[in-house]
Design an enzyme around this catalytic site. Structure first.
Site, mmCIF file in Angstrom:
data_model
loop_
_atom_site.group_PDB
_atom_site.id
_atom_site.type_symbol
_atom_site.label_atom_id
_atom_site.label_comp_id
_atom_site.label_asym_id
_atom_site.label_seq_id
_atom_site.Cartn_x
_atom_site.Cartn_y
_atom_site.Cartn_z
ATOM 1 N N THR A 137 56.498 -31.736 34.039
ATOM 2 C CA THR A 137 55.300 -32.555 34.216
ATOM 3 C C THR A 137 55.258 -33.792 33.328
ATOM 4 O OG1 THR A 137 52.913 -32.565 33.814
ATOM 5 C CG2 THR A 137 54.165 -30.961 32.601
ATOM 6 N N TYR A 188 49.263 -27.087 27.759
ATOM 7 C CA TYR A 188 49.977 -27.072 29.037
ATOM 8 C C TYR A 188 51.279 -27.870 28.943
ATOM 9 C CZ TYR A 188 51.130 -28.512 33.804
ATOM 10 O OH TYR A 188 51.801 -28.798 34.972
#
Ligand SMILES: NC(=O)c1ccc[n+]([C@@H]2O[C@H](COP(=O)([O-])OP(=O)(O)OC[C@H]3O[C@@H](n4cnc5c(N)ncnc54)[C@H](O)[C@@H]3O)[C@@H](O)[C@H]2O)c1
Ligand SMILES: O=c1ccn([C@@H]2O[C@H](COP(=O)(O)OP(=O)(O)O[C@H]3O[C@H](CO)[C@@H](O)[C@H](O)[C@H]3O)[C@@H](O)[C@H]2O)c(=O)[nH]1
Length: 324
Positions: free
Chosen positions: A117, A141
């Site tokens: 990501t 995250y």
């Protein structure tokens, strides 16, 4: 290279990739615990309900379906939630991934495609984020995904497991036929929430922060269509298998849009008006994230096909007749 185990394949990006794999002549097999995904999204595809943490089951599936490569989508994905409950993220996104990687090594499967990501980069130090940009994530995250990227380097070095880390920017859109699209409960992503407001399913859309150092004060992201991500997965898998080499790619459109611009585009495409409210910033959110995807374009001959308006049109079609 034919039988691809798609872990987390009943989810949003995984299920769209499964459809594209099928079209390209591969045999995708879906492995998902359905904690977030939908069986209906992968109707007609071999499906195994199982957890990432279940090494024994994974090994049985590898041998039963003669798996050649694994695409790994299963994870918890929400930046804001990861700030509130990091333990949940470290367990699902890091600890359980070790089971999968060890099961692969023990079964002699050497090719892995990983959903990484833009959140691994943190606050950008330059306008466009390419693969040389420093990786200093600012939320749990992003840290979980960077940990797996590093684990993969070690597994390549020590066990010969080859991987491609694909760092998606903001995945969005639905399949052009309107059959697969984004469906999370609860939904946290901007575009589906704007549609909920447009369709009267929620009272308003809240804009998280209007004091960012951006032209209109709202956060800027790079929105990339799921089918464009799917085609990058296949091109990356093919190159990795051909060259037997690990690689890393940033996948985005190269254009940034603010929260306000997204809302305006949905209003324009749908012709619907709805209430927009200002709200405080969401913890863990950087101001701007926009990709430089020149490396993917050059190495993979990858070219995104959908601009923002086209993306919003695919979502409008999906929202009109969604089945899950
Ligand atoms: N959505 C985005 O914009 C975006 C951007 C960058 C990276 N990613 C990454 O892409 C991947 C897919 O994201 P998505 O938006 O499709 O998410 P999603 O939640 O729709 O899909 C994830 C799927 O994984 C399954 N899953 C989760 N934990 C599991 C476990 N322990 N065992 C088995 N299955 C499990 C869920 O049931 C779900 O079907 C994730 O790894 C995410 O971090 C997403
Ligand atoms: O009701 C809302 C929801 C979101 N936002 C904002 O919209 C932007 C986009 O948010 P969202 O759609 O939740 O995506 P991100 O938080 O940017 O994260 C997505 O994109 C990342 C890559 O950039 C992925 O890693 C994540 O998994 C994925 O959830 C952010 O600035 C949010 O603060 C709002 O203003 N109002």
């Amino acid at each position: 290279m034919k039988n691809i185990l798609v872990v987390g394949g009943a989810g949003y990006i995984g299920s769209n990739t499964v459809r594209v794999l099928e079209i390209k002549g591969y045999s995708p097999i879906v492995y998902d615990n359905l904690s977030k995904g939908h069986k209906k999204a992968v109707r007609g595809i071999p499906f195994i309900k199982g957890d990432l943490g279940d090494k024994k089951k994974l090994k049985t599936v590898f041998s039963k379906f003669k798996i050649d490569a694994v695409m790994h989508f299963a994870a918890f994905t929400e930046v804001g939630e990861s700030v509130i409950t990091p333990a949940k993220y470290y367990e699902n996104n890091v600890a359980k991934v070790l089971n999968l990687l060890d099961a692969m090594v023990e079964s002699g499967i050497n090719y892995f495609v990983f959903s990484s990501t833009a959140a691994t980069f943190g606050e950008p130090v330059k306008e466009l984020i390419d693969e040389t940009h420093p990786q200093n994530p600012i939320n749990p995250y992003g840290r979980t995904k960077l940990m797996v990227e590093n684990i993969l380097k070690d597994y390549d070095h020590s066990y010969g497991l080859k991987s491609v880390c694909l760092r998606y920017f903001n995945a969005c859109g639905a399949s052009p036929d309107g059959k697969t699209g984004e469906s999370h409960d609860p939904e946290t992503h901007l575009i589906p929430l704007v549609f909920q407001a447009a369709l009267g399913k929620r009272e308003s859309i809240k804009v998280f922060g209007n004091d960012y150092p951006t032209p209109d004060g709202t956060a800027v992201r790079d929105y990339i269509h799921v089918n464009d991500l799917a085609s990058a997965h296949i091109l990356a898998l093919e190159k990795m298998a051909k060259e037997n080499k690990s690689a890393w790619y940033n996948l985005g459109s190269g254009s940034g849009y603010s929260v306000k611009e997204i809302i305006e585009t949905v209003k324009e495409v749908t012709g619907l008006d709805f209430k927009v409210e200002n709200a405080p910033r969401r913890a863990g959110d950087p101001a701007v994230l926009v990709a430089d995807s020149a490396k993917a374009k050059q190495d993979l001959k990858w070219e995104p096909q959908f601009n923002l308006k086209e993306i919003i049109k695919t979502v409008a079609k999906w929202e009109r007749k969604r089945k899950y």
